[in-house]
Design an enzyme around this catalytic site. Structure first.
Site, PDB file in Angstrom:
ATOM      1  N   HIS A  49       0.827  -1.227   0.000  1.00 26.25           N
ATOM      2  CA  HIS A  49       0.000   0.000   0.000  1.00 26.25           C
ATOM      3  C   HIS A  49       0.851   1.262   0.000  1.00 26.25           C
ATOM      4  O   HIS A  49       0.367   2.338  -0.310  1.00 26.25           O
ATOM      5  CB  HIS A  49      -0.973   0.014   1.186  1.00 26.25           C
ATOM      6  CG  HIS A  49      -0.336   0.176   2.534  1.00 26.25           C
ATOM      7  ND1 HIS A  49       0.449  -0.779   3.117  1.00 26.25           N
ATOM      8  CD2 HIS A  49      -0.373   1.200   3.428  1.00 26.25           C
ATOM      9  CE1 HIS A  49       0.858  -0.373   4.301  1.00 26.25           C
ATOM     10  NE2 HIS A  49       0.375   0.833   4.509  1.00 26.25           N
ATOM     11  N   HIS A  62       9.947   1.240  12.409  1.00 25.38           N
ATOM     12  CA  HIS A  62      10.871   2.271  11.926  1.00 25.38           C
ATOM     13  C   HIS A  62      11.720   2.710  13.120  1.00 25.38           C
ATOM     14  O   HIS A  62      11.241   2.708  14.262  1.00 25.38           O
ATOM     15  CB  HIS A  62      10.118   3.513  11.404  1.00 25.38           C
ATOM     16  CG  HIS A  62       9.400   3.312  10.109  1.00 25.38           C
ATOM     17  ND1 HIS A  62       8.142   3.805   9.876  1.00 25.38           N
ATOM     18  CD2 HIS A  62       9.769   2.692   8.978  1.00 25.38           C
ATOM     19  CE1 HIS A  62       7.760   3.484   8.643  1.00 25.38           C
ATOM     20  NE2 HIS A  62       8.726   2.810   8.078  1.00 25.38           N
ATOM     21  N   CYS A 111       6.120  10.965  12.748  1.00 24.23           N
ATOM     22  CA  CYS A 111       5.825  10.300  11.461  1.00 24.23           C
ATOM     23  C   CYS A 111       5.161  11.262  10.493  1.00 24.23           C
ATOM     24  O   CYS A 111       5.283  11.119   9.280  1.00 24.23           O
ATOM     25  CB  CYS A 111       4.866   9.142  11.661  1.00 24.23           C
ATOM     26  SG  CYS A 111       5.454   7.866  12.758  1.00 24.23           S
ATOM     27  N   GLU A 146      12.742   3.567   3.521  1.00 19.84           N
ATOM     28  CA  GLU A 146      11.556   4.166   4.143  1.00 19.84           C
ATOM     29  C   GLU A 146      11.820   5.617   4.545  1.00 19.84           C
ATOM     30  O   GLU A 146      11.111   6.193   5.371  1.00 19.84           O
ATOM     31  CB  GLU A 146      11.118   3.321   5.339  1.00 19.84           C
ATOM     32  CG  GLU A 146      10.846   1.865   4.975  1.00 19.84           C
ATOM     33  CD  GLU A 146       9.376   1.510   4.755  1.00 19.84           C
ATOM     34  OE1 GLU A 146       8.513   2.135   5.384  1.00 19.84           O
ATOM     35  OE2 GLU A 146       9.094   0.599   3.951  1.00 19.84           O
TER      36      GLU A 146
HETATM   37  O1  SUG Z   1       4.012   2.530   7.267  1.00 13.92           O
HETATM   38  N1  SUG Z   1       0.888   2.816   8.847  1.00 13.92           N
HETATM   39  C1  SUG Z   1       2.185   3.402   8.535  1.00 13.92           C
HETATM   40  C2  SUG Z   1       2.680   4.227   9.690  1.00 13.92           C
HETATM   41  C3  SUG Z   1       3.932   4.978   9.332  1.00 13.92           C
HETATM   42  C4  SUG Z   1       4.561   5.628  10.501  1.00 13.92           C
HETATM   43  N2  SUG Z   1       5.696   6.356  10.091  1.00 13.92           N
HETATM   44  C5  SUG Z   1       6.841   6.484  10.800  1.00 13.92           C
HETATM   45  N3  SUG Z   1       7.122   5.719  11.822  1.00 13.92           N
HETATM   46  N4  SUG Z   1       7.693   7.359  10.417  1.00 13.92           N
HETATM   47  C6  SUG Z   1       3.196   2.312   8.172  1.00 13.92           C
HETATM   48  O2  SUG Z   1       3.174   1.257   8.810  1.00 13.92           O
HETATM   49  C7  SUG Z   1      -1.135   1.583   8.261  1.00 13.92           C
HETATM   50  C8  SUG Z   1      -2.178   1.637   7.172  1.00 13.92           C
HETATM   51  C9  SUG Z   1      -3.310   0.680   7.396  1.00 13.92           C
HETATM   52  O3  SUG Z   1      -3.098  -0.379   7.990  1.00 13.92           O
HETATM   53  O4  SUG Z   1      -4.450   0.969   6.957  1.00 13.92           O
HETATM   54  C10 SUG Z   1       0.169   2.262   7.867  1.00 13.92           C
HETATM   55  O5  SUG Z   1       0.512   2.262   6.715  1.00 13.92           O
END
Ligand code: SUG
Length: 416
Positions: free
Chosen positions: A127, A230, A347, A162
């Site tokens: 995604h 992360h 984030c 990332e």
């Molecule tokens: O990539 N959550 C994101 C959260 C990103 C957080 N970013 C940092 N730590 N910098 C991820 O895991 C969840 C989407 C969903 O499950 O619908 C999501 O993509």
């Protein structure tokens, strides 16, 4: 040139939802299928930006992506009606987490003196793997002045990158040459390691970083297994300060020694596991904070209200700011809708050290512009998205119209 750090926050898009798409991100997987509140989510993000403006900091924005991503679905030979399991990935508003948009090296660190930005490929999670083309377009527009910026396309797959979430920079001041720290994970654990060392090394080479001032540090497998998908879930840096959990890195002593060797004034504020366990750190997201330098001196931690609600964590933080250390102020912000998907205050933002006058002003905000954004969100963003909406909204025309209204209000319809 007046160099300063600007936080560019991703505005939460109208399709914000909980689909449980990120294995290893415990908040996201545990909220899979829960109803989401896109309007509240975007307004919480706007309130966070108001909080940083109130601290006297410069603030920018990145725009939601066009979702559902029908180009991506078409490339996969399908469409909105037949997408099946791909639908949730095509619809995700995950570009809101701007810390994953790119890795940024300020001009003081790079070979040609320009600020370099490498868009992240995000290949590990389907995604997120289709975010980069629209991110690249936005960054090329916001940082179009090639005298000051170099915007790079992503590192090629399969080397997972990332972005800034796995990158820290320490320097005596934002505008001085610093030490860039790339944190990567080794595969083989319970959850995927999303940042590959080869990707980090490629970014460092492309940015023209001085190898003597660049560190590649392995994230502790224990932290990844506990849900630190992360590095920014267990560590954050700002200027000469590193704020980290004791168990964030595989070779903590080796890393600290290498850092002190390159930046003798580095100050490491470590939270011991005995005071706050990895599990408590991940549940409260205390490290997913914006550690910022205040214009009047001293540093503040802009952190989620979940950290305030966690008794042991808050007690530790209160003792920290009561001491004589560099972190003087705690600023809790409510970003609950983002937190439920594993995205805290840090984030939601991408840090860029540059002269604001060199950035396309459409990507910078003040209170008045945030008022305008909030108006559009209040009028156009859906209040609630339930699991049933995923199947009934078809191509989700309301989401496209909502985004178009925001772009028009910001004179950015070129991104439509
Ligand atoms: O990539 N959550 C994101 C959260 C990103 C957080 N970013 C940092 N730590 N910098 C991820 O895991 C969840 C989407 C969903 O499950 O619908 C999501 O993509």
């Amino acid at each position: 040139m007046s160099l300063t750090e600007i936080n560019f926050d991703g505005i939460v898009g109208p399709t914000h939802n909980y689909a449980g798409l990120s294995p290893g991100n415990l908040a996201a997987t545990s909220n899979a299928g829960a109803p989401s509140w896109p309007r509240a989510a975007a307004l919480q993000g706007i309130a966070k930006m108001r909080a940083t403006l109130a601290l006297g900091l410069a603030q920018g924005i990145l725009l939601p992506h066009d979702r559902p991503d029908t180009y991506w679905l078409a490339a996969l030979g399908t469409d909105a009606v037949q997408a099946g399991g791909l639908w949730a990935a095509a619809t995700s508003a995950s570009a809101m987490w701007a810390a994953n948009a790119a890795t940024v090296s300020p001009g003081a660190d790079t070979g040609d003196g320009r600020c370099h930005l490498s868009v992240a490929n995000l290949v590990t999670m389907p995604h997120r793997a289709h975010e980069w083309p629209q991110t690249l377009t936005q960054l090329q527009l916001a940082f179009a002045d090639t005298r000051h910026f170099a915007v790079h396309a992503p590192v090629p797959a399969p080397f997972g990158d990332e972005g800034a979430a796995n990158h820290m920079r320490l320097a005596s001041a934002h505008d001085k040459a610093g030490v860039e720290v790339f944190v990567y994970g080794e595969q083989g654990g319970r959850f995927p390691a999303r940042q590959h060392r080869i990707a980090s090394e490629s970014v460092a080479r492309r940015h023209g970083l001085d190898p003597a001032a660049t560190l590649f540090v392995e994230q502790s497998p224990q932290a990844i297994a506990a849900g630190a998908f992360h590095n920014d879930v267990v560590a954050v840096a700002n200027e000469r300060v590193l704020f980290a959990h004791e168990q964030a890195f595989a070779d903590r002593d080796g890393f600290y020694a290498a850092l002190r060797d390159r930046l003798p004034e580095a100050e490491i504020v470590e939270v011991p596991a005995a005071a706050v366990s990895l599990e408590d750190a991940i549940a409260s997201y205390l490290f997913n904070a914006q550690l910022v330098t205040l214009p009047g001196g001293g540093m503040a931690l802009v952190l989620p209200t979940e950290a305030q609600a966690h008794r042991r964590v808050w007690r530790w933080l209160e003792a920290l700011v009561a001491g004589n250390g560099p972190i003087r102020t705690l600023v809790p912000v409510d970003v609950r809708e983002s937190m439920a998907n594993g995205g805290g205050p840090a984030c939601l933002r991408l840090r860029v050290v540059c002269d604001p006058a060199t950035v396309d002003p459409r990507f910078l905000v003040d209170e008045a512009k945030l008022d305008r954004i909030a108006e559009v969100v209040t009028e156009h963003w859906p209040e609630r998205v339930g699991p049933e909406d995923h199947v009934t909204l078809g191509d989700w025309p309301a989401a496209r119209a909502a985004r178009a209204a925001l772009l028009a209000a910001l004179d950015l319809s070129v991104l439509t």
